[in-house]
Motif scaffolding. Structure first.
Motif, PDB file in Angstrom:
ATOM      1  N   VAL A 184       0.873  -1.177   0.000  1.00  0.00           N
ATOM      2  CA  VAL A 184       0.000   0.000   0.000  1.00  0.00           C
ATOM      3  C   VAL A 184       0.907   1.223   0.000  1.00  0.00           C
ATOM      4  O   VAL A 184       1.482   1.586   1.025  1.00  0.00           O
ATOM      5  N   LEU A 185       1.034   1.855  -1.159  1.00  0.00           N
ATOM      6  CA  LEU A 185       1.980   2.958  -1.312  1.00  0.00           C
ATOM      7  C   LEU A 185       1.466   4.237  -0.660  1.00  0.00           C
ATOM      8  O   LEU A 185       0.260   4.453  -0.536  1.00  0.00           O
ATOM      9  N   GLU A 186       2.377   5.093  -0.261  1.00  0.00           N
ATOM     10  CA  GLU A 186       2.016   6.438   0.150  1.00  0.00           C
ATOM     11  C   GLU A 186       1.509   7.213  -1.071  1.00  0.00           C
ATOM     12  O   GLU A 186       1.947   6.972  -2.197  1.00  0.00           O
ATOM     13  N   ARG A 187       0.611   8.156  -0.844  1.00  0.00           N
ATOM     14  CA  ARG A 187      -0.011   8.879  -1.942  1.00  0.00           C
ATOM     15  C   ARG A 187       1.017   9.578  -2.823  1.00  0.00           C
ATOM     16  O   ARG A 187       0.958   9.505  -4.059  1.00  0.00           O
ATOM     17  N   ALA A 190       2.977   7.137  -4.995  1.00  0.00           N
ATOM     18  CA  ALA A 190       2.144   6.618  -6.077  1.00  0.00           C
ATOM     19  C   ALA A 190       1.977   7.652  -7.184  1.00  0.00           C
ATOM     20  O   ALA A 190       2.063   7.328  -8.380  1.00  0.00           O
ATOM     21  N   ASP A 259      -3.834  -0.696  -8.001  1.00  0.00           N
ATOM     22  CA  ASP A 259      -3.452  -0.381  -6.628  1.00  0.00           C
ATOM     23  C   ASP A 259      -2.667   0.929  -6.552  1.00  0.00           C
ATOM     24  O   ASP A 259      -2.815   1.690  -5.586  1.00  0.00           O
ATOM     25  N   GLU A 260      -1.864   1.240  -7.566  1.00  0.00           N
ATOM     26  CA  GLU A 260      -1.119   2.503  -7.560  1.00  0.00           C
ATOM     27  C   GLU A 260      -2.072   3.687  -7.713  1.00  0.00           C
ATOM     28  O   GLU A 260      -1.887   4.729  -7.076  1.00  0.00           O
ATOM     29  N   ALA A 263      -3.842   4.234  -4.451  1.00  0.00           N
ATOM     30  CA  ALA A 263      -2.959   4.927  -3.504  1.00  0.00           C
ATOM     31  C   ALA A 263      -2.870   6.412  -3.830  1.00  0.00           C
ATOM     32  O   ALA A 263      -2.794   7.251  -2.923  1.00  0.00           O
ATOM     33  N   PHE A 283      -7.141   0.453   1.017  1.00  0.00           N
ATOM     34  CA  PHE A 283      -6.450   1.732   0.935  1.00  0.00           C
ATOM     35  C   PHE A 283      -7.117   2.811   1.770  1.00  0.00           C
ATOM     36  O   PHE A 283      -6.624   3.940   1.823  1.00  0.00           O
ATOM     37  N   LYS A 285      -9.892   4.694   1.562  1.00  0.00           N
ATOM     38  CA  LYS A 285     -10.222   5.916   0.835  1.00  0.00           C
ATOM     39  C   LYS A 285     -11.690   6.277   1.034  1.00  0.00           C
ATOM     40  O   LYS A 285     -12.555   5.394   1.117  1.00  0.00           O
TER      41      LYS A 285
END
Length: 367
Positions: A184-187, A190, A259-260, A263, A283, A285
């Protein structure tokens, strides 16, 4: 001692059934053989472990052999059983032959009420995978009764009030099962990877693969409602030909790196497909949920439950004006995303597999 196989039936509509089975299969012990019955074997190209796959005929839309057979009414205990359809007879014959030859420990059905009844008639223990919806009809209740248990790939917090208590007692809730994994990437990271601006609000619209596509026209109104924001659309769109394009509304088509984009987004607009819901929950959101039409009101009932627990804002129809969009988006932005995040269970697929293995051992261990 060689273990009896698990046999899975995967409904061919959409990709979710196959993806869910593959996610669970990754955690089934390797000394337990697997056998998949499906009308779309190509959906199992990424099967994580060896299994035998048997192709079923695609019987949807296949004709009856006479008008008189076609006009015979459907019995109340079933949903889709037209008479005189060669493909349907072949479909059920292959399933029956497989169950007879394989003699499975369990037959896991994702999903079909009629096939659960067939399993019971053939004296095979069946597990029915649950979905939301208005399913208190005779056919579904009979399938629940015919199954030795139900597997719900969602959190019990979003169970429907009208689901019978006796059936709930026989249901195992895995928690929210997401068939997508990965970091789970940081915004900001991403956005950097995707080449997206860091100084704009970004809304991601996800269109599922089980329907005709998200309508484009309402999204052009959304883009006008937020002219300084960026709107990204992943998945198939339905266009009527009269829409006006806007520079802040971008079509991505199908993407392999959803997923990107999740994120990178500040909020998500999507339907209430099982995996879609749990991807958004993973994520955490803000989620504006606009369900698509599905049999038995599946998505609408799930969207209502998500709204009830504060996991999403539910709208029955797409906002049709700028004020409507602004109101819906403001409500979405005010959500506590922790309510949605807690509906995702990272270990749901493993928990499902362990429950199935325990069930198989319970029924087939000599006493």
């Amino acid at each position: 001692m060689t273990k009896r196989p698990l046999v899975f039936f995967a409904h061919h509509q959409g990709r979710g059934h196959a993806n869910r089975i593959m996610a669970i299969a990754a955690y089934i012990p390797h000394d337990r053989p697997l056998h998949i019955l499906t009308a779309k074997p190509d959906q199992f190209d990424n099967m994580p472990r060896h299994s035998k796959i048997t192709q079923l005929p695609d019987m949807i839309g296949a004709p009856s052999r006479s008008n008189a057979l076609h006009e015979e009414p459907t019995p109340s205990i079933m949903h889709c059983v037209p008479l005189g359809v060669d493909e349907m007879r072949q479909h059920m014959r292959i399933i029956a032959n497989t169950l007879g030859e394989v003699d499975p420990a369990l037959f896991v059905i994702d999903v079909s009420a009629e096939i659960a009844l067939l399993a019971r008639i053939m004296s095979v223990p069946a597990i029915s995978i649950r979905m939301h919806g208005s399913r208190n009809d005779t056919g579904h209740l009979a399938a629940y009764e015919a199954s030795v248990g139900m597997l719900a790939p969602f959190d019990e917090a979003i169970e429907q009030e009208d689901y019978p208590a006796w059936a709930r007692e026989r249901t195992y809730y895995t928690g929210g099962l997401c068939t997508t994994d990965g970091p789970v990437l940081e915004r900001e990271l991403a956005r950097e990877r995707l080449g997206l601006p860091t100084d704009k609000s970004i809304t991601l619209v996800i269109a599922g693969g089980g329907g005709s596509g998200t309508p484009y026209a309402p999204l052009t109104v959304a883009a006008r409602a937020e002219p300084n924001a960026l709107w990204l659309i992943a998945g198939p769109l339905h266009k009527e030909g009269h829409e006006t394009d806007f520079g802040n509304l971008r079509e991505l088509g199908w993407v392999d790196n959803l997923d990107e984009y999740l994120a990178a987004a500040d909020r998500v607009v999507a339907s209430a497909g099982d995996n879609t819901v749990h991807e958004i929950a993973r994520f955490a959101k803000p989620f504006l949920c606009i369900p698509e039409w599905r049999y038995f009101d599946e998505q609408r009932r799930k969207a209502i439950e998500l709204d009830r627990v504060g996991g999403a804002i539910y709208r029955e129809t797409w906002p049709a004006s700028i004020p409507e969009w602004k109101e819906a988006l403001a409500a979405t932005d005010n959500l506590d995303t922790a309510n949605l995040a807690q509906l995702h269970e990272p270990d749901a697929a493993r928990r499902a597999a362990e429950w199935l293995e325990a069930k198989a051992m319970e029924y087939w261990t000599a006493s």
